[in-house]
Design a protein around this motif. Structure first.
Motif, PDB file in Angstrom:
ATOM      1  N   GLN A  81      17.300 -14.307   2.877  1.00 29.33           N
ATOM      2  CA  GLN A  81      19.017 -14.170   2.346  1.00 29.33           C
ATOM      3  C   GLN A  81      19.022 -13.905   0.994  1.00 29.33           C
ATOM      4  O   GLN A  81      20.164 -13.841   0.411  1.00 29.33           O
ATOM      5  N   ASN A  82      18.038 -14.534   0.173  1.00 28.72           N
ATOM      6  CA  ASN A  82      18.047 -14.212  -1.260  1.00 28.72           C
ATOM      7  C   ASN A  82      17.666 -13.050  -2.126  1.00 28.72           C
ATOM      8  O   ASN A  82      18.085 -11.903  -1.695  1.00 28.72           O
ATOM      9  N   ASP A  83      16.407 -12.996  -2.760  1.00 27.15           N
ATOM     10  CA  ASP A  83      16.073 -11.914  -3.617  1.00 27.15           C
ATOM     11  C   ASP A  83      15.229 -11.015  -2.327  1.00 27.15           C
ATOM     12  O   ASP A  83      14.387 -11.554  -1.634  1.00 27.15           O
ATOM     13  N   ILE A  84      15.635  -9.895  -2.184  1.00 25.21           N
ATOM     14  CA  ILE A  84      15.197  -8.881  -1.373  1.00 25.21           C
ATOM     15  C   ILE A  84      14.761  -7.506  -2.325  1.00 25.21           C
ATOM     16  O   ILE A  84      15.592  -7.005  -2.683  1.00 25.21           O
ATOM     17  N   TYR A  85      13.498  -7.142  -2.583  1.00 18.66           N
ATOM     18  CA  TYR A  85      13.025  -6.440  -3.422  1.00 18.66           C
ATOM     19  C   TYR A  85      12.951  -4.943  -2.776  1.00 18.66           C
ATOM     20  O   TYR A  85      12.527  -4.676  -1.708  1.00 18.66           O
ATOM     21  N   GLN A  86      13.665  -3.934  -3.439  1.00 13.34           N
ATOM     22  CA  GLN A  86      13.524  -2.570  -3.039  1.00 13.34           C
ATOM     23  C   GLN A  86      12.965  -1.641  -4.284  1.00 13.34           C
ATOM     24  O   GLN A  86      13.205  -1.718  -5.372  1.00 13.34           O
ATOM     25  N   LEU A  87      12.345  -0.737  -3.776  1.00 13.35           N
ATOM     26  CA  LEU A  87      11.908   0.281  -4.958  1.00 13.35           C
ATOM     27  C   LEU A  87      12.912   0.837  -5.681  1.00 13.35           C
ATOM     28  O   LEU A  87      12.892   1.056  -7.028  1.00 13.35           O
ATOM     29  N   ASN A  88      13.978   1.078  -5.127  1.00 15.31           N
ATOM     30  CA  ASN A  88      15.126   1.966  -5.920  1.00 15.31           C
ATOM     31  C   ASN A  88      15.660   1.122  -6.904  1.00 15.31           C
ATOM     32  O   ASN A  88      16.156   1.637  -7.942  1.00 15.31           O
ATOM     33  N   GLN A 120       0.775  -1.148  -0.066  1.00 11.54           N
ATOM     34  CA  GLN A 120      -0.138   0.026   0.087  1.00 11.54           C
ATOM     35  C   GLN A 120       0.902   1.162  -0.118  1.00 11.54           C
ATOM     36  O   GLN A 120       0.398   2.349  -0.530  1.00 11.54           O
ATOM     37  N   ARG A 121       2.113   1.151   0.493  1.00  8.05           N
ATOM     38  CA  ARG A 121       2.873   2.446   0.517  1.00  8.05           C
ATOM     39  C   ARG A 121       3.440   2.458  -0.783  1.00  8.05           C
ATOM     40  O   ARG A 121       4.467   3.660  -1.010  1.00  8.05           O
ATOM     41  N   GLY A 122       3.278   1.938  -1.847  1.00  8.46           N
ATOM     42  CA  GLY A 122       4.001   1.892  -3.071  1.00  8.46           C
ATOM     43  C   GLY A 122       5.369   1.443  -3.117  1.00  8.46           C
ATOM     44  O   GLY A 122       6.274   2.036  -3.758  1.00  8.46           O
ATOM     45  N   GLU A 123       5.528   0.177  -2.758  1.00  8.18           N
ATOM     46  CA  GLU A 123       6.873  -0.446  -3.029  1.00  8.18           C
ATOM     47  C   GLU A 123       6.697  -1.883  -3.084  1.00  8.18           C
ATOM     48  O   GLU A 123       5.455  -2.325  -3.034  1.00  8.18           O
ATOM     49  N   PRO A 124       7.782  -2.342  -3.738  1.00  8.32           N
ATOM     50  CA  PRO A 124       7.558  -3.761  -4.004  1.00  8.32           C
ATOM     51  C   PRO A 124       7.769  -4.514  -2.411  1.00  8.32           C
ATOM     52  O   PRO A 124       8.130  -4.226  -1.616  1.00  8.32           O
ATOM     53  N   ILE A 167      13.103  13.943 -13.994  1.00  4.10           N
ATOM     54  CA  ILE A 167      13.710  12.616 -14.486  1.00  4.10           C
ATOM     55  C   ILE A 167      14.934  13.101 -14.824  1.00  4.10           C
ATOM     56  O   ILE A 167      16.099  12.298 -15.047  1.00  4.10           O
ATOM     57  N   VAL A 168      15.131  14.047 -15.634  1.00  4.30           N
ATOM     58  CA  VAL A 168      16.484  14.417 -16.395  1.00  4.30           C
ATOM     59  C   VAL A 168      17.585  14.665 -15.511  1.00  4.30           C
ATOM     60  O   VAL A 168      18.721  13.758 -15.826  1.00  4.30           O
ATOM     61  N   ASP A 169      17.332  15.138 -14.286  1.00  3.39           N
ATOM     62  CA  ASP A 169      18.610  15.559 -13.512  1.00  3.39           C
ATOM     63  C   ASP A 169      18.739  14.697 -12.293  1.00  3.39           C
ATOM     64  O   ASP A 169      19.556  14.544 -11.424  1.00  3.39           O
ATOM     65  N   SER A 170      17.497  13.483 -12.037  1.00  3.62           N
ATOM     66  CA  SER A 170      17.598  12.699 -10.797  1.00  3.62           C
ATOM     67  C   SER A 170      18.542  11.725 -11.134  1.00  3.62           C
ATOM     68  O   SER A 170      18.767  10.891 -12.233  1.00  3.62           O
ATOM     69  N   TYR A 171      19.287  11.153 -10.162  1.00  2.88           N
ATOM     70  CA  TYR A 171      20.106  10.100 -10.352  1.00  2.88           C
ATOM     71  C   TYR A 171      19.654   8.859  -9.659  1.00  2.88           C
ATOM     72  O   TYR A 171      20.229   7.886 -10.029  1.00  2.88           O
ATOM     73  N   ASP A 172      18.607   8.799  -9.004  1.00  2.00           N
ATOM     74  CA  ASP A 172      18.098   7.567  -8.470  1.00  2.00           C
ATOM     75  C   ASP A 172      16.594   7.878  -7.836  1.00  2.00           C
ATOM     76  O   ASP A 172      15.934   8.884  -7.998  1.00  2.00           O
ATOM     77  N   MET A 173      15.841   6.793  -7.528  1.00  2.00           N
ATOM     78  CA  MET A 173      14.493   6.833  -7.016  1.00  2.00           C
ATOM     79  C   MET A 173      14.380   8.021  -5.975  1.00  2.00           C
ATOM     80  O   MET A 173      13.559   8.847  -6.108  1.00  2.00           O
ATOM     81  N   GLU A 174      15.183   7.961  -5.044  1.00  2.00           N
ATOM     82  CA  GLU A 174      14.802   8.851  -3.935  1.00  2.00           C
ATOM     83  C   GLU A 174      14.979  10.414  -4.542  1.00  2.00           C
ATOM     84  O   GLU A 174      14.364  11.287  -3.861  1.00  2.00           O
TER      85      GLU A 174
END
Length: 383
Positions: free
Chosen positions: A222-229, A43-47, A265-272
């Protein structure tokens, strides 16, 4: 017969969730416990930090009898839509009681506010619209309206969700009794302890800290950990190569946000860095993050609208007790019971598969996660 429903995300499943299951059972003295759980995105908009199959298995291991899926079209939405989907599905599967955690643990507060909103709905909605025109974010606008009408406030995300559950029950006159109990920690608490907030635990996992005392079955992480970034390169590609008209048609993009996306989006370097540019009095972080997920999935406003009328219950996991209940409810349930993706056709299921395909972009085993979506049958724990 008492059927307890709990609305969960388990992102991740921690000791506080075990307490929730045990406390809810104690309060309701239920015969069965059914969880409706967010699917690939929350709900907070993350995987979700791990996939839904693993999270539903953990729920069964710790006392839930049956886990059903809260479809993406409801799980990645605002509190009111999230609650609408969850309560509707729980009602369809025969739930008689729900139980959630809150800051003060008094269900009468939520019931009083829900009835006041129903009674003063025109005034309430008008106050919200005026507050938002003055630049307030939707949650803050709702809170201001409540303060004017009832001189009460609901501030935390969990309490806002709890109020949405109670409103949905009252507005639809569902024969469901709501209960709540006092939370054991603060929603935003970042201290890692035995019963820690999901925020603190996610942060610890991402920073590779020791989480063994906060998480049962910590080996799941320990394996796949999903992050929005991790989706940022795909998001950047989508925004840079899409026209403003195309972006404008995506769900949750309105009021010129397509132009802001193109600009930042042009000058952003990551999701945050992109999110920081988009944050405002009007748009909360969860609101922006949900919009980002819809862009990644290319979900148009029409596609989401067309998928909203859910008429099925997708089963993710159960124990023998849950299987026995499912066999009973099948005879009277008006919703289609889905135990295999290919056994039923619905626009929301198509979107569910699309969500999994997007998640596979950052998976170390992309083919496996897609295959699990359309070929998995519910996990069954044999007693």
């Amino acid at each position: 017969m008492k059927i307890l429903g709990i609305i969960v995300e388990y992102n991740p499943f921690h000791n506080g969730h075990i307490y929730h299951i045990q406390k809810a059972k104690e309060i309701t003295q239920c015969d069965y416990t059914i969880a409706v759980m967010s699917s690939s995105f929350v709900q907070r908009g993350e995987p979700a930090i791990i996939d839904k199959w693993q999270r539903s298995q953990l729920a069964i291991e710790y006392g839930v009898d049956l886990v059903i899926e809260l479809p993406f079209i409801y799980s990645c939405q605002s509190a009111d839509y999230f609650a609408k989907g969850a309560i509707d599905l729980l009602h369809a599967i025969g739930v008689t009681d729900i139980c959630f955690g809150s800051e003060d643990g008094k269900i009468d507060t939520f019931i009083e506010i829900a009835y006041a909103i129903q009674k003063h709905s025109l005034q309430y909605n008008d106050l919200i619209k005026k507050a938002m025109k003055n630049g307030l974010r939707y949650p803050d606008a709702c809170n201001q309206a409540l303060k004017i009408i009832l001189n009460k406030e609901i501030k935390t995300p969990n309490d806002l969700l709890g109020l949405s559950y109670v409103k949905e029950i009252i507005m639809n006159q569902y024969p469901i009794t709501p209960h709540c109990f006092q939370r054991t920690n603060n929603y935003h608490d970042t201290k890692l302890q035995n019963i820690a907030s999901a925020t603190a635990i996610r942060q610890a996992i991402f920073q590779h800290q020791d989480i063994t005392h906060s998480l049962p079955h910590h080996e799941y992480y320990q394996n796949d950990i999903y992050q929005l970034n991790d989706f940022y390169p795909y998001l950047r590609y989508q925004i840079l190569t899409s026209s403003t008209d195309t972006l404008r048609n995506y769900h949750m993009i309105d009021e010129g946000l397509e132009n802001a996306l193109k600009k930042y989006i042009v000058d952003s370097y990551d999701m945050e860095s992109l999110i920081q540019c988009l944050l405002s009095k009007r748009y909360t972080r969860p609101r922006i993050q949900r919009m980002i997920i819809h862009i990644l999935m290319k979900n148009t406003k029409k596609e989401i609208q067309d998928a909203m009328n859910i008429d099925y219950l997708r089963i993710l996991a159960m124990n023998n007790k849950g299987r026995a209940y499912l066999n009973k409810i099948k005879k009277v349930c008006s919703y289609k019971i889905v135990t295999n993706y290919t056994s039923y056709s619905h626009p929301a299921l198509d979107i569910e598969l699309k969500a999994t395909k997007v998640l596979s972009l950052i998976s170390s085993h992309p083919q496996n996660i897609i295959k699990k979506e359309y070929s998995s049958i519910p996990y069954i724990k044999e007693d």
